[in-house]
Enzyme design. Sequence first.
Site, short mmCIF file in Angstrom:
data_model
loop_
_atom_site.label_atom_id
_atom_site.label_comp_id
_atom_site.label_asym_id
_atom_site.label_seq_id
_atom_site.Cartn_x
_atom_site.Cartn_y
_atom_site.Cartn_z
N PRO A 1 -60.82 56.59 -10.70
CA PRO A 1 -61.81 57.52 -10.17
C PRO A 1 -61.31 58.96 -10.12
O PRO A 1 -60.15 59.23 -9.81
CB PRO A 1 -62.09 57.00 -8.76
CG PRO A 1 -60.93 56.14 -8.42
CD PRO A 1 -60.43 55.58 -9.72
N ASN A 2 -62.20 59.84 -10.47
CA ASN A 2 -62.04 61.29 -10.40
C ASN A 2 -61.11 61.87 -11.46
O ASN A 2 -60.98 63.09 -11.55
CB ASN A 2 -61.59 61.75 -9.00
CG ASN A 2 -62.62 61.39 -7.96
OD1 ASN A 2 -63.80 61.68 -8.12
ND2 ASN A 2 -62.20 60.71 -6.91
N GLU B 1 -47.64 51.78 -13.96
CA GLU B 1 -48.43 52.59 -13.04
C GLU B 1 -47.99 54.04 -13.19
O GLU B 1 -46.79 54.33 -13.13
CB GLU B 1 -48.19 52.10 -11.60
CG GLU B 1 -48.90 52.89 -10.54
CD GLU B 1 -48.54 52.42 -9.13
OE1 GLU B 1 -48.68 53.23 -8.20
OE2 GLU B 1 -48.11 51.25 -8.95
N HIS C 1 -54.00 52.97 -3.70
CA HIS C 1 -53.66 52.84 -2.29
C HIS C 1 -54.61 51.91 -1.53
O HIS C 1 -54.44 51.71 -0.33
CB HIS C 1 -53.65 54.23 -1.64
CG HIS C 1 -53.05 55.26 -2.51
ND1 HIS C 1 -51.71 55.29 -2.83
CD2 HIS C 1 -53.61 56.29 -3.19
CE1 HIS C 1 -51.47 56.30 -3.65
NE2 HIS C 1 -52.60 56.91 -3.88
N ALA D 1 -57.11 56.93 -6.55
CA ALA D 1 -57.12 56.51 -5.15
C ALA D 1 -57.10 54.99 -4.97
O ALA D 1 -56.65 54.50 -3.93
CB ALA D 1 -58.34 57.10 -4.44
N ARG E 1 -46.77 63.76 -0.83
CA ARG E 1 -48.12 64.10 -0.39
C ARG E 1 -48.46 63.40 0.92
O ARG E 1 -47.58 62.98 1.66
CB ARG E 1 -49.10 63.78 -1.52
CG ARG E 1 -48.78 64.61 -2.77
CD ARG E 1 -49.76 64.45 -3.87
NE ARG E 1 -51.10 64.83 -3.44
CZ ARG E 1 -52.20 64.44 -4.04
NH1 ARG E 1 -52.14 63.66 -5.10
NH2 ARG E 1 -53.38 64.82 -3.60
N TYR F 1 -52.74 68.57 -9.87
CA TYR F 1 -52.90 67.69 -11.02
C TYR F 1 -52.70 68.37 -12.36
O TYR F 1 -52.72 67.70 -13.39
CB TYR F 1 -54.29 67.04 -10.97
CG TYR F 1 -54.49 66.21 -9.73
CD1 TYR F 1 -53.78 65.04 -9.52
CD2 TYR F 1 -55.37 66.62 -8.73
CE1 TYR F 1 -53.96 64.29 -8.37
CE2 TYR F 1 -55.56 65.88 -7.58
CZ TYR F 1 -54.84 64.72 -7.40
OH TYR F 1 -55.00 63.98 -6.27
N ASN G 1 -53.47 54.73 -14.45
CA ASN G 1 -53.54 55.68 -13.35
C ASN G 1 -54.80 55.30 -12.59
O ASN G 1 -55.91 55.67 -12.97
CB ASN G 1 -53.62 57.12 -13.86
CG ASN G 1 -53.60 58.13 -12.72
OD1 ASN G 1 -53.87 57.79 -11.57
ND2 ASN G 1 -53.30 59.37 -13.03
N HIS H 1 -48.76 58.31 -12.15
CA HIS H 1 -49.39 59.32 -11.31
C HIS H 1 -48.95 60.69 -11.81
O HIS H 1 -47.78 60.89 -12.14
CB HIS H 1 -48.97 59.16 -9.84
CG HIS H 1 -49.33 57.82 -9.29
ND1 HIS H 1 -50.60 57.51 -8.89
CD2 HIS H 1 -48.58 56.70 -9.12
CE1 HIS H 1 -50.62 56.26 -8.47
NE2 HIS H 1 -49.41 55.75 -8.60
N LEU H 2 -49.88 61.61 -11.85
CA LEU H 2 -49.56 62.98 -12.26
C LEU H 2 -48.71 63.67 -11.21
O LEU H 2 -47.75 64.36 -11.53
CB LEU H 2 -50.85 63.77 -12.48
CG LEU H 2 -51.71 63.30 -13.66
CD1 LEU H 2 -53.13 63.81 -13.53
CD2 LEU H 2 -51.08 63.74 -14.96
N SER H 3 -49.07 63.48 -9.94
CA SER H 3 -48.34 64.13 -8.85
C SER H 3 -47.30 63.17 -8.26
O SER H 3 -47.35 61.96 -8.50
CB SER H 3 -49.32 64.56 -7.75
OG SER H 3 -49.87 63.42 -7.11
N ARG I 1 -60.16 69.85 -11.10
CA ARG I 1 -59.90 69.31 -9.75
C ARG I 1 -58.47 69.62 -9.33
O ARG I 1 -57.53 69.09 -9.90
CB ARG I 1 -60.13 67.80 -9.75
CG ARG I 1 -59.82 67.16 -8.42
CD ARG I 1 -59.99 65.65 -8.49
NE ARG I 1 -59.55 65.07 -7.23
CZ ARG I 1 -58.82 63.99 -7.14
NH1 ARG I 1 -58.44 63.35 -8.22
NH2 ARG I 1 -58.45 63.54 -5.96
#
Length: 143
Positions: A12-13, A99, A81, A78, A108, A25, A75, A101-103, A20
Amino acid sequence: MPFTQILVLNGPNLNLLGRREPGIYGAKTLDDIERDLRERARGRAELEFQQRNGEGELVTLVQEAGLAGRGVILNAGAYTHTSVAIRDAIKGAGATVIEVHLSNVHAREDFRHHSYLSPVCRGVIAGFGDLSYHLALEALLAG
């Protein structure tokens, strides 16, 4: 065994990349990442790219890839989590998943520090921007 067929699956997103929160990101769009990753994989693997906002659609795609013996770069956004369903799909279909993740999710908000997916994934790559996808591709190509 190296993978020659790889699903690059975004949750998502991630269709909003480039607009965004670029400070978190990055400025690249999902199309940019796809183009760069295809160039890197050229001649070494067949890549399929999918982006879905719905959890059930992600579950189905993970199941299909796992049952077909394809590697997966995931990826999950959300859903990383929150999704026991995606975790169960990875485990149940025997999917080999990296898995990404960009960040750096661990730098965070606290709720981003836990992944339901990590324990059933081959590995986790986070915090390197779009390079996270490239590192995951190399991991799957190496077997």
